[in-house]
Design a protein around this motif. Structure first.
Motif, PDB file in Angstrom:
ATOM      1  N   GLY A 180     112.216   2.489  78.006  1.00  0.00           N
ATOM      2  CA  GLY A 180     111.887   3.822  78.487  1.00  0.00           C
ATOM      3  C   GLY A 180     111.686   4.838  77.389  1.00  0.00           C
ATOM      4  O   GLY A 180     111.832   6.053  77.622  1.00  0.00           O
ATOM      5  N   ARG A 181     111.292   4.393  76.206  1.00  0.00           N
ATOM      6  CA  ARG A 181     111.070   5.327  75.101  1.00  0.00           C
ATOM      7  C   ARG A 181     110.202   4.663  74.035  1.00  0.00           C
ATOM      8  O   ARG A 181     110.071   3.437  73.998  1.00  0.00           O
ATOM      9  N   ALA A 182     109.629   5.485  73.173  1.00  0.00           N
ATOM     10  CA  ALA A 182     108.889   4.967  72.034  1.00  0.00           C
ATOM     11  C   ALA A 182     109.881   4.364  71.041  1.00  0.00           C
ATOM     12  O   ALA A 182     110.975   4.907  70.825  1.00  0.00           O
ATOM     13  N   LEU A 183     109.503   3.242  70.459  1.00  0.00           N
ATOM     14  CA  LEU A 183     110.355   2.574  69.488  1.00  0.00           C
ATOM     15  C   LEU A 183     109.876   2.892  68.073  1.00  0.00           C
ATOM     16  O   LEU A 183     108.720   3.276  67.869  1.00  0.00           O
ATOM     17  N   PRO A 184     110.735   2.741  67.074  1.00  0.00           N
ATOM     18  CA  PRO A 184     110.388   3.224  65.734  1.00  0.00           C
ATOM     19  C   PRO A 184     109.389   2.386  64.946  1.00  0.00           C
ATOM     20  O   PRO A 184     108.943   2.822  63.885  1.00  0.00           O
ATOM     21  N   ALA A 185     109.028   1.215  65.404  1.00  0.00           N
ATOM     22  CA  ALA A 185     108.071   0.391  64.664  1.00  0.00           C
ATOM     23  C   ALA A 185     106.775   1.158  64.441  1.00  0.00           C
ATOM     24  O   ALA A 185     106.309   1.896  65.314  1.00  0.00           O
ATOM     25  N   GLN A 186     106.172   0.960  63.274  1.00  0.00           N
ATOM     26  CA  GLN A 186     104.963   1.718  62.925  1.00  0.00           C
ATOM     27  C   GLN A 186     103.675   0.971  63.266  1.00  0.00           C
ATOM     28  O   GLN A 186     102.685   1.563  63.698  1.00  0.00           O
ATOM     29  N   VAL A 187     103.668  -0.341  63.070  1.00  0.00           N
ATOM     30  CA  VAL A 187     102.439  -1.100  63.303  1.00  0.00           C
ATOM     31  C   VAL A 187     102.051  -1.071  64.774  1.00  0.00           C
ATOM     32  O   VAL A 187     100.865  -1.084  65.113  1.00  0.00           O
ATOM     33  N   SER A 188     103.020  -0.998  65.665  1.00  0.00           N
ATOM     34  CA  SER A 188     102.701  -0.936  67.094  1.00  0.00           C
ATOM     35  C   SER A 188     101.987   0.356  67.459  1.00  0.00           C
ATOM     36  O   SER A 188     101.231   0.407  68.426  1.00  0.00           O
ATOM     37  N   ARG A 189     102.211   1.408  66.703  1.00  0.00           N
ATOM     38  CA  ARG A 189     101.522   2.675  66.970  1.00  0.00           C
ATOM     39  C   ARG A 189     100.131   2.680  66.353  1.00  0.00           C
ATOM     40  O   ARG A 189      99.156   3.080  66.983  1.00  0.00           O
ATOM     41  N   ALA A 190     100.027   2.256  65.108  1.00  0.00           N
ATOM     42  CA  ALA A 190      98.765   2.355  64.378  1.00  0.00           C
ATOM     43  C   ALA A 190      97.864   1.149  64.572  1.00  0.00           C
ATOM     44  O   ALA A 190      96.651   1.251  64.414  1.00  0.00           O
ATOM     45  N   GLY A 191      98.466  -0.004  64.912  1.00  0.00           N
ATOM     46  CA  GLY A 191      97.699  -1.234  65.005  1.00  0.00           C
ATOM     47  C   GLY A 191      97.536  -1.870  63.630  1.00  0.00           C
ATOM     48  O   GLY A 191      97.883  -1.276  62.606  1.00  0.00           O
ATOM     49  N   PRO A 192      97.024  -3.083  63.582  1.00  0.00           N
ATOM     50  CA  PRO A 192      96.763  -3.730  62.292  1.00  0.00           C
ATOM     51  C   PRO A 192      95.773  -2.915  61.461  1.00  0.00           C
ATOM     52  O   PRO A 192      95.097  -2.012  61.977  1.00  0.00           O
ATOM     53  N   ARG A 193      95.648  -3.251  60.205  1.00  0.00           N
ATOM     54  CA  ARG A 193      94.848  -2.472  59.258  1.00  0.00           C
ATOM     55  C   ARG A 193      93.403  -2.301  59.714  1.00  0.00           C
ATOM     56  O   ARG A 193      92.804  -1.233  59.528  1.00  0.00           O
ATOM     57  N   LEU A 194      92.829  -3.324  60.305  1.00  0.00           N
ATOM     58  CA  LEU A 194      91.419  -3.269  60.698  1.00  0.00           C
ATOM     59  C   LEU A 194      91.236  -2.946  62.175  1.00  0.00           C
ATOM     60  O   LEU A 194      90.213  -3.295  62.774  1.00  0.00           O
ATOM     61  N   SER A 195      92.202  -2.260  62.758  1.00  0.00           N
ATOM     62  CA  SER A 195      92.027  -1.733  64.117  1.00  0.00           C
ATOM     63  C   SER A 195      91.176  -0.469  64.005  1.00  0.00           C
ATOM     64  O   SER A 195      91.671   0.580  63.583  1.00  0.00           O
ATOM     65  N   LEU A 196      89.910  -0.568  64.326  1.00  0.00           N
ATOM     66  CA  LEU A 196      88.974   0.522  64.093  1.00  0.00           C
ATOM     67  C   LEU A 196      88.830   1.409  65.319  1.00  0.00           C
ATOM     68  O   LEU A 196      89.064   0.986  66.442  1.00  0.00           O
ATOM     69  N   SER A 197      88.426   2.646  65.086  1.00  0.00           N
ATOM     70  CA  SER A 197      88.215   3.614  66.155  1.00  0.00           C
ATOM     71  C   SER A 197      86.723   3.836  66.344  1.00  0.00           C
ATOM     72  O   SER A 197      85.915   3.624  65.435  1.00  0.00           O
ATOM     73  N   ASP A 198      86.362   4.279  67.515  1.00  0.00           N
ATOM     74  CA  ASP A 198      84.982   4.620  67.827  1.00  0.00           C
ATOM     75  C   ASP A 198      84.688   6.003  67.252  1.00  0.00           C
ATOM     76  O   ASP A 198      85.285   7.002  67.665  1.00  0.00           O
ATOM     77  N   GLY A 199      83.777   6.050  66.284  1.00  0.00           N
ATOM     78  CA  GLY A 199      83.465   7.325  65.648  1.00  0.00           C
ATOM     79  C   GLY A 199      82.953   8.360  66.609  1.00  0.00           C
ATOM     80  O   GLY A 199      83.181   9.579  66.439  1.00  0.00           O
ATOM     81  N   ASP A 200      82.261   7.914  67.667  1.00  0.00           N
ATOM     82  CA  ASP A 200      81.708   8.876  68.645  1.00  0.00           C
ATOM     83  C   ASP A 200      82.791   9.510  69.489  1.00  0.00           C
ATOM     84  O   ASP A 200      82.551  10.536  70.152  1.00  0.00           O
ATOM     85  N   ALA A 201      84.001   8.902  69.478  1.00  0.00           N
ATOM     86  CA  ALA A 201      85.092   9.451  70.286  1.00  0.00           C
ATOM     87  C   ALA A 201      85.864  10.539  69.541  1.00  0.00           C
ATOM     88  O   ALA A 201      86.792  11.129  70.084  1.00  0.00           O
ATOM     89  N   VAL A 202      85.495  10.764  68.273  1.00  0.00           N
ATOM     90  CA  VAL A 202      86.216  11.741  67.448  1.00  0.00           C
ATOM     91  C   VAL A 202      85.307  12.943  67.215  1.00  0.00           C
ATOM     92  O   VAL A 202      84.119  12.787  66.883  1.00  0.00           O
ATOM     93  N   ALA A 203      85.857  14.132  67.391  1.00  0.00           N
ATOM     94  CA  ALA A 203      85.076  15.334  67.179  1.00  0.00           C
ATOM     95  C   ALA A 203      84.610  15.431  65.733  1.00  0.00           C
ATOM     96  O   ALA A 203      85.353  15.090  64.800  1.00  0.00           O
ATOM     97  N   THR A 204      83.382  15.902  65.518  1.00  0.00           N
ATOM     98  CA  THR A 204      82.845  16.081  64.178  1.00  0.00           C
ATOM     99  C   THR A 204      83.221  17.469  63.667  1.00  0.00           C
ATOM    100  O   THR A 204      83.117  18.481  64.384  1.00  0.00           O
ATOM    101  N   ALA A 205      83.650  17.507  62.418  1.00  0.00           N
ATOM    102  CA  ALA A 205      84.058  18.786  61.821  1.00  0.00           C
ATOM    103  C   ALA A 205      82.850  19.704  61.712  1.00  0.00           C
ATOM    104  O   ALA A 205      81.728  19.261  61.432  1.00  0.00           O
ATOM    105  N   ARG A 206      83.063  20.990  61.942  1.00  0.00           N
ATOM    106  CA  ARG A 206      82.010  21.980  61.817  1.00  0.00           C
ATOM    107  C   ARG A 206      82.469  23.057  60.841  1.00  0.00           C
ATOM    108  O   ARG A 206      83.631  23.423  60.814  1.00  0.00           O
ATOM    109  N   GLY A 207      81.538  23.557  60.094  1.00  0.00           N
ATOM    110  CA  GLY A 207      81.911  24.611  59.178  1.00  0.00           C
ATOM    111  C   GLY A 207      80.929  24.722  58.043  1.00  0.00           C
ATOM    112  O   GLY A 207      79.944  24.002  57.956  1.00  0.00           O
TER     113      GLY A 207
END
Length: 316
Positions: free
Chosen positions: A289-316
């Protein structure tokens, strides 16, 4: 004398979350939930467990179902089940339950041993002789565990000679393996080197296992030091669950998925599938019933990639 050894190509990981992890948790899992977690870990490739402890249910109520848990996993093949036992009564229960090995545990500091099992070190070791006789010829292996092997929260530094004396006592009992427990995260790489070199001098027949907690954030640094010394056996806890109810400030063990991630990235075989282990950690988190302290379970393995289109593009 230089006692460095080649870094192992394969490491044996013992999962201790069901015992060391759950004993200090406010939420007590049902036997059914524990079985579900064990089966998820087995599916990930974990083949060795410190499954429970045959202690007084009054002392550690979270582990009161020790016999029932072993019985519920009777159908699981190819897995080694070990259990901690504090005394002859615990050993009798473990033997009747059908575990593969019992772990006899004693602290390297008098104060912690008194808090943990209400006796001094000499009395603990004397009681182990009767347990060894009980198990003789049973096929159940005797293993040793030395708590506070790197330092005591009550006494401070622990003399390496005290650790060596206990290790020799385990040899006399017929043990082939001993775990050095970092009960409150006081281990450092120099202490790891000192303890391992001393054990190789005074108890060369023992195969050491290293058991680190991440209390001060250097659990995996200590693993790296152990690897450099050729140590191929480590204990860890799914999600980083853990702690000791008899040691102030004790926090979780090194997380199994963090350990396996490190070893995998180093090209060291564990036989454990990391994505499946992360899934098992997610189950552990939901059950607790709570988040556990392990780090890899949160971030995933090194090559767990994100969809670039799902991330806002910086403006400025």
């Amino acid at each position: 004398m230089d006692q460095s050894q080649p870094m192992p190509s394969r490491v044996h990981v013992t999962e201790v979350g069901l015992r060391d992890g759950l004993q200090n948790e406010a939420r007590h899992l049902s036997t059914e939930d524990k079985v579900a977690l064990v089966r998820a870990l087995v599916a990930a490739g974990v083949r060795e467990f410190e499954l429970t402890s045959f202690v007084s249910p009054r002392a550690v109520p979270a582990l009161a179902d020790a016999a029932e848990l072993v019985a519920a996993l009777e159908d699981v093949q190819g897995v080694h089940w070990s259990a901690l036992v504090p005394n002859v009564r615990g050993a009798e229960r473990a033997l009747a339950a059908g575990v593969d090995s019992v772990v006899l545990f004693v602290s390297a500091s008098q104060t912690h041993n008194a808090r943990n099992v209400n006796r001094d070190i000499a009395a603990s070791l004397a009681g182990f002789t009767e347990i060894a006789r009980l198990l003789e010829g049973s096929g159940v292996e005797v293993r040793g565990a030395i708590a506070t092997a790197f330092g005591c929260p009550f006494e401070g530094d622990v003399d390496v000679a005290a650790v060596g004396d206990i290790a020799r006592a385990f040899v006399d009992l017929g043990a082939r393996r001993v775990s050095l427990g970092d009960t409150t995260g006081m281990a450092t790489p120099p202490l790891v080197t000192e303890r391992i070199r001393h054990l190789r001098e005074v108890a060369p027949s023992l195969s050491p296992t290293l058991h680190f907690h991440n209390t001060r954030g250097i659990g995996l640094a200590n693993v790296m030091q152990g690897l450099s010394l050729g140590i191929a056996r480590y204990e860890s806890s799914i999600g980083g669950l853990g702690g000791c109810p008899f040691a102030p400030g004790a926090t979780g063990n090194i997380a199994s998925e963090d350990l396996v991630y490190l070893l995998t990235e180093m090209g060291i075989d564990t036989g454990i599938d990391l994505p499946a282990l992360i899934e098992a950690s997610g189950l552990a988190s939901r059950l607790m019933g709570r988040a556990l302290p392990a780090q890899v379970s949160r971030a995933g393995p090194r090559l767990s990639l994100s969809d670039g289109d799902a991330v806002a593009t910086a403006r400025g």
